[in-house]
Design a protein around this motif. Structure first.
Motif, PDB file in Angstrom:
ATOM      1  N   VAL A   1       5.162  15.855  14.144  1.00 35.88           N
ATOM      2  CA  VAL A   1       6.224  14.899  13.809  1.00 35.88           C
ATOM      3  C   VAL A   1       5.935  14.235  12.474  1.00 35.88           C
ATOM      4  O   VAL A   1       6.830  14.089  11.623  1.00 35.88           O
ATOM      5  N   ASP A   2       4.676  13.834  12.246  1.00 40.33           N
ATOM      6  CA  ASP A   2       4.315  13.218  10.973  1.00 40.33           C
ATOM      7  C   ASP A   2       4.491  14.204   9.819  1.00 40.33           C
ATOM      8  O   ASP A   2       4.918  13.819   8.713  1.00 40.33           O
ATOM      9  N   ALA A   3       4.169  15.465  10.069  1.00 37.48           N
ATOM     10  CA  ALA A   3       4.370  16.483   9.032  1.00 37.48           C
ATOM     11  C   ALA A   3       5.848  16.629   8.708  1.00 37.48           C
ATOM     12  O   ALA A   3       6.229  16.807   7.533  1.00 37.48           O
ATOM     13  N   ALA A   4       6.699  16.537   9.733  1.00 33.96           N
ATOM     14  CA  ALA A   4       8.146  16.613   9.505  1.00 33.96           C
ATOM     15  C   ALA A   4       8.635  15.423   8.682  1.00 33.96           C
ATOM     16  O   ALA A   4       9.487  15.571   7.793  1.00 33.96           O
ATOM     17  N   ILE A   5       8.096  14.239   8.973  1.00 37.90           N
ATOM     18  CA  ILE A   5       8.459  13.050   8.184  1.00 37.90           C
ATOM     19  C   ILE A   5       8.021  13.229   6.738  1.00 37.90           C
ATOM     20  O   ILE A   5       8.755  12.899   5.802  1.00 37.90           O
ATOM     21  N   ALA A   6       6.816  13.783   6.546  1.00 38.49           N
ATOM     22  CA  ALA A   6       6.315  14.009   5.185  1.00 38.49           C
ATOM     23  C   ALA A   6       7.184  15.015   4.444  1.00 38.49           C
ATOM     24  O   ALA A   6       7.470  14.848   3.250  1.00 38.49           O
ATOM     25  N   CYS A   7       7.625  16.063   5.136  1.00 35.28           N
ATOM     26  CA  CYS A   7       8.487  17.060   4.495  1.00 35.28           C
ATOM     27  C   CYS A   7       9.846  16.465   4.138  1.00 35.28           C
ATOM     28  O   CYS A   7      10.421  16.796   3.102  1.00 35.28           O
ATOM     29  N   ARG A   8      10.345  15.589   4.994  1.00 34.11           N
ATOM     30  CA  ARG A   8      11.669  15.006   4.767  1.00 34.11           C
ATOM     31  C   ARG A   8      11.648  13.917   3.705  1.00 34.11           C
ATOM     32  O   ARG A   8      12.526  13.846   2.845  1.00 34.11           O
TER      33      ARG A   8
ATOM     34  N   LEU B   1       0.819  -1.222   0.000  1.00 34.62           N
ATOM     35  CA  LEU B   1       0.000   0.000   0.000  1.00 34.62           C
ATOM     36  C   LEU B   1       0.845   1.260   0.000  1.00 34.62           C
ATOM     37  O   LEU B   1       0.355   2.337  -0.328  1.00 34.62           O
ATOM     38  N   GLY B   2       2.105   1.152   0.392  1.00 38.69           N
ATOM     39  CA  GLY B   2       2.964   2.319   0.501  1.00 38.69           C
ATOM     40  C   GLY B   2       3.120   2.753   1.943  1.00 38.69           C
ATOM     41  O   GLY B   2       2.417   2.282   2.847  1.00 38.69           O
ATOM     42  N   PHE B   3       4.054   3.665   2.182  1.00 38.30           N
ATOM     43  CA  PHE B   3       4.422   4.044   3.543  1.00 38.30           C
ATOM     44  C   PHE B   3       3.258   4.598   4.359  1.00 38.30           C
ATOM     45  O   PHE B   3       2.960   4.110   5.450  1.00 38.30           O
ATOM     46  N   TRP B   4       2.587   5.624   3.850  1.00 34.67           N
ATOM     47  CA  TRP B   4       1.561   6.288   4.651  1.00 34.67           C
ATOM     48  C   TRP B   4       0.318   5.422   4.846  1.00 34.67           C
ATOM     49  O   TRP B   4      -0.153   5.279   5.989  1.00 34.67           O
TER      50      TRP B   4
ATOM     51  N   LEU C   1      -1.371   8.047  14.678  1.00 32.59           N
ATOM     52  CA  LEU C   1      -0.404   9.111  14.431  1.00 32.59           C
ATOM     53  C   LEU C   1       1.014   8.716  14.847  1.00 32.59           C
ATOM     54  O   LEU C   1       1.995   9.233  14.288  1.00 32.59           O
ATOM     55  N   LEU C   2       1.143   7.817  15.817  1.00 33.86           N
ATOM     56  CA  LEU C   2       2.472   7.359  16.242  1.00 33.86           C
ATOM     57  C   LEU C   2       3.062   6.350  15.271  1.00 33.86           C
ATOM     58  O   LEU C   2       4.284   6.227  15.145  1.00 33.86           O
ATOM     59  N   SER C   3       2.204   5.658  14.550  1.00 30.06           N
ATOM     60  CA  SER C   3       2.646   4.556  13.696  1.00 30.06           C
ATOM     61  C   SER C   3       3.690   4.939  12.644  1.00 30.06           C
ATOM     62  O   SER C   3       4.626   4.170  12.407  1.00 30.06           O
ATOM     63  N   PRO C   4       3.589   6.105  11.962  1.00 31.23           N
ATOM     64  CA  PRO C   4       4.620   6.432  10.971  1.00 31.23           C
ATOM     65  C   PRO C   4       6.035   6.478  11.547  1.00 31.23           C
ATOM     66  O   PRO C   4       6.996   6.109  10.865  1.00 31.23           O
ATOM     67  N   CYS C   5       6.176   6.923  12.801  1.00 30.95           N
ATOM     68  CA  CYS C   5       7.506   6.944  13.432  1.00 30.95           C
ATOM     69  C   CYS C   5       8.060   5.520  13.541  1.00 30.95           C
ATOM     70  O   CYS C   5       9.237   5.273  13.244  1.00 30.95           O
TER      71      CYS C   5
END
Length: 201
Positions: free
Chosen positions: A156-163, A55-58, A99-103
């Protein structure tokens, strides 16, 4: 005794108290707590995340996180984490885990191992959650699983998305054979899968 320990902690300078508690959380959470956390992470970030990787990362992160949160619902409904609002707390816990899961997914896919996620999980469980609370409010608005915690995780998730954007690819072991990719042990399998990952990371 416990009362004497609390009095000693209350007498400590605030910065020293916070650093001491965090040091203990890292020491205990990264060792003793990591062992039971590994059992949980082996299921969520090990098996399930591997199944959802196409499905992809997100989508894989949010879906596995939502399922992880719903898994906590029976405990939350009994008053764990949200004793004042157990029903609404079940929804809050699901949002928190989502919301914690992407980390945790990022740790899993970048390290090619479940252990970093298990250590992260163990340190979080062993951390002094009391220092995260704001004055006033309820269990739905303050604390790591309340609205304040959700806001921080959203940042934090927004930072991951930006990076990384959507370009975080699964580690080789997380790509199911159902995708039609060669197995790790087959000819060209390992190299092809690592090339795929590096191309999208």
């Amino acid at each position: 005794d416990a009362e004497a320990s609390l009095r000693a902690m209350a007498a400590m300078p605030p910065l020293r108290l916070v650093l001491t508690l965090l040091a203990k959380a890292v020491l205990v959470g990264g060792t003793v707590n990591a062992l039971p956390s590994f059992g949980e992470e082996a299921g969520w970030r090990g098996w399930l995340l591997g199944e959802l990787s196409p499905l992809g990362f997100w989508p894989a992160s949010f879906l596995s996180g939502a399922m992880w949160g719903l898994w906590h619902a029976p405990l939350v409904l009994q008053g764990h984490n949200f004793p004042e609002h157990p029903v609404a707390g079940a929804a809050m816990m699901t949002a928190f885990c989502t919301l914690l899961s992407p980390c945790l997914t990022l740790l899993r896919w970048k390290s090619c191992s479940v252990w970093p996620a298990a250590v992260f999980h163990g340190v979080f469980n062993g951390s002094p959650h009391g220092i995260y609370f704001l004055c006033g409010g309820t269990d739905l608005t303050v604390g790591p699983c309340g609205l304040t915690g959700l806001a921080i995780l959203g940042c934090v998730d927004a930072a991951i998305a930006c990076r990384y954007g959507g370009g975080v690819s699964p580690a080789p072991d997380d790509v199911p054979l159902a995708q039609g990719k060669p197995a790790m042990g087959s000819a060209g399998g390992r190299g092809a899968l690592f090339d795929d990952r590096s191309a999208g990371s």
